[in-house]
Every structure is written in C-alpha cells, then in structure tokens.
Scaffold this motif. Structure first.
Motif, PDB file in Angstrom:
ATOM      1  N   GLY A   1     129.018 -19.533  -2.169  1.00  0.00           N
ATOM      2  CA  GLY A   1     128.062 -19.098  -1.160  1.00  0.00           C
ATOM      3  C   GLY A   1     127.439 -17.793  -1.615  1.00  0.00           C
ATOM      4  N   GLY A   2     126.864 -17.048  -0.667  1.00  0.00           N
ATOM      5  CA  GLY A   2     126.290 -15.739  -1.006  1.00  0.00           C
ATOM      6  C   GLY A   2     127.363 -14.841  -1.586  1.00  0.00           C
ATOM      7  N   THR A   3     127.045 -14.142  -2.657  1.00  0.00           N
ATOM      8  CA  THR A   3     128.046 -13.330  -3.351  1.00  0.00           C
ATOM      9  C   THR A   3     127.519 -11.931  -3.609  1.00  0.00           C
ATOM     10  N   GLU A   4     128.308 -10.937  -3.191  1.00  0.00           N
ATOM     11  CA  GLU A   4     127.955  -9.544  -3.467  1.00  0.00           C
ATOM     12  C   GLU A   4     128.235  -9.286  -4.943  1.00  0.00           C
ATOM     13  N   ALA A   5     127.224  -8.872  -5.679  1.00  0.00           N
ATOM     14  CA  ALA A   5     127.404  -8.576  -7.097  1.00  0.00           C
ATOM     15  C   ALA A   5     126.613  -7.327  -7.436  1.00  0.00           C
ATOM     16  N   PRO A   6     127.018  -6.628  -8.511  1.00  0.00           N
ATOM     17  CA  PRO A   6     126.221  -5.467  -8.922  1.00  0.00           C
ATOM     18  C   PRO A   6     124.811  -5.918  -9.297  1.00  0.00           C
ATOM     19  N   PRO A   7     123.842  -5.003  -9.288  1.00  0.00           N
ATOM     20  CA  PRO A   7     122.478  -5.386  -9.684  1.00  0.00           C
ATOM     21  C   PRO A   7     122.503  -6.050 -11.062  1.00  0.00           C
TER      22      PRO A   7
END
Length: 261
Positions: A187-193
């Motif tokens: 699903g949506g995943t928080e990742a570094p830029p």
C-alpha cells in the motif's frame, strides 16, 4: 525479531535495489547471510553494495535496463557468472510515473507506465526460469501494488494487475518444477525522497490536486488510515523469499493496513 540465517547459502537477485524497498530488501538479505546481486538501471546501486560490503555482507552490483528482455537476460547471465546459480529472484522495479484521471493520459504515457510496472517483472521471470528449471528449485517474489483498485493511475493499476495474474499463472505452471512464485502488494509507503524521481517534471497545481487524491484515497481505503513504513513492506517480501513460506505459492499478499487492493 532475529532471522539471522534465513538466506545463508542462498543467491538472491534484487531488482530496483538503488533505493527504497529494493535497497532495504538487498541489505536485509545480505545481513541474513545471502549473496546478493543488486540490480538497477542507476549506478546508485553501487552505493547499496558498498553499504552491504562495509557491514560484512556479500553483494555485487549490476546495472541493467529491465524494461528490455536483453537487460533481464544480462542480469541473469551476470548472476550465473558470479555465483553459479540463482536461488531467489525479487522483482521490485515499477512505480507510478504520472498521477491523473485516465482521460488525461497521453498514448505515450500509457505505454511508458506499462513498460515501467509490468515488463521488468515479465522479462525477469522469463529470463530466470531456465536456470531455475535446470535445478528444479527456485523462488520468485514479485512486488505488485494495492493500487489495482485506486484512483488517478489506471495504466499503473493495469500493469500491477498484470503482475498479479503473472504471479498466479506462473505458479500454476511451475510449482511441480520446484519453483514457488508469490507477490506482495504494498500500500502507500513512507519513504525518503527518491534520489532519482520517477517523473522529473515539476508538478502543476492541478497535478498536485490529482496526486493528493491518491494519498487521500490510499489512507481512506486502509483500515489503519496511514501509510506503512519501509520495514513493514520489506518484512513480508523476505518471508516469501525465505523457506518460511515453503507451503505458499501463487499468492498475492496485500500489505496495506487492511486495504485488499
């Protein structure tokens, strides 16, 4: 929770290993004893390998354009040359390039989305099969997406739906040959830029609105109403890649906080 030895003695190809989920998977496989071929079309994949070897792991970098069959074949040939076999293939290349309602996509953009998010997995599975069939053993993990039901990225959704179908059909063909094929659907995943953006063009105000609609829908569709972390995406990929999932094949596992995609 320690899984120190899950990949000891295993040779694992990880695609899309220059950043994000792929980079994390490559690092964890090496930390758990695997020999990794980290593959990406960016030379940043060398940084991933440098970090792995600095930590005492075993890895090599290979640059390839996996949107082509030639690139996928070269990757497998390199792995066989370096390590003499391929035990596990983790297909992690893909990602939405544009975010907008379908009627706003141009012909070339639709083709580019499918080339990015379906063909690398299709080509890499085809390229690795002969080596796995020869040994009558192998594991393939495809990284799909819960966005097969989602707004403002229909071509990407279609491509990932293709990955799901490929996973199920390939498992039906080759389980009797000792090859397991599964997929996770992040699903949506928080990742570094991203070090290399999927789309270098600056977003217009309208494009920002369309992209925000994806974020809002993703959170609304998740029972947890949040994005996941990189570690939350990496863990199920490693589970499918390891012998812990030895009685699972042809399965797509949604990893979206309750969103089944």
């Amino acid at each position: 929770m320690s899984h120190a030895h899950r990949f000891t003695g295993k040779v694992v190809i990880v695609t899309g290993a220059a950043q994000g989920i792929g980079q994390g998977v490559a690092q964890r496989v090496a930390a758990e004893g695997g020999s990794v071929l980290a593959v990406d079309r960016s030379d940043l994949v060398k940084d991933t390998v440098a970090e792995i070897t600095a930590a005492g792991g075993k890895a090599a970098a290979f640059e390839a354009d996996l949107e082509t069959f030639a690139g996928a074949q070269a990757m497998v040939a390199e792995c066989l040359k370096l390590y003499k076999r391929v035990d596990v293939l983790i297909n992690n290349v893909g990602g939405t390039i544009w975010a907008k309602p379908f009627e706003h996509y141009e012909e070339a953009q639709i083709e580019a989305e499918v080339r990015r998010s379906l063909f690398p997995t299709l080509w890499c599975c085809r390229a690795v099969l002969p080596a796995m069939l020869k040994k009558k053993k192998g594991v393939i993990v495809n990284v799909s997406s819960i966005a097969t039901r989602g707004v403002n990225r229909v071509p990407y959704a279609a491509a990932k739906g293709g990955v799901n179908a490929l996973t199920a059909s390939l498992a039906m063909e080759h389980t009797q040959n000792g090859i397991r094929i599964n997929a996770t659907a992040p699903g949506g995943t928080e990742a570094p830029p991203r070090k290399i953006p999927r789309n270098a063009a600056k977003q217009t105000r309208q494009e920002k609105v369309w992209y925000q609609a994806i974020v809002d829908q993703t959170k609304a569709s998740s029972l947890m109403h949040r994005y996941g972390t990189l570690d939350e995406q990496i863990a199920p990929i490693l589970f499918f890649a390891s012998d812990e999932s030895s009685y699972i094949t042809g399965t797509v596992l949604p990893v979206g906080g309750g969103d089944l995609g």
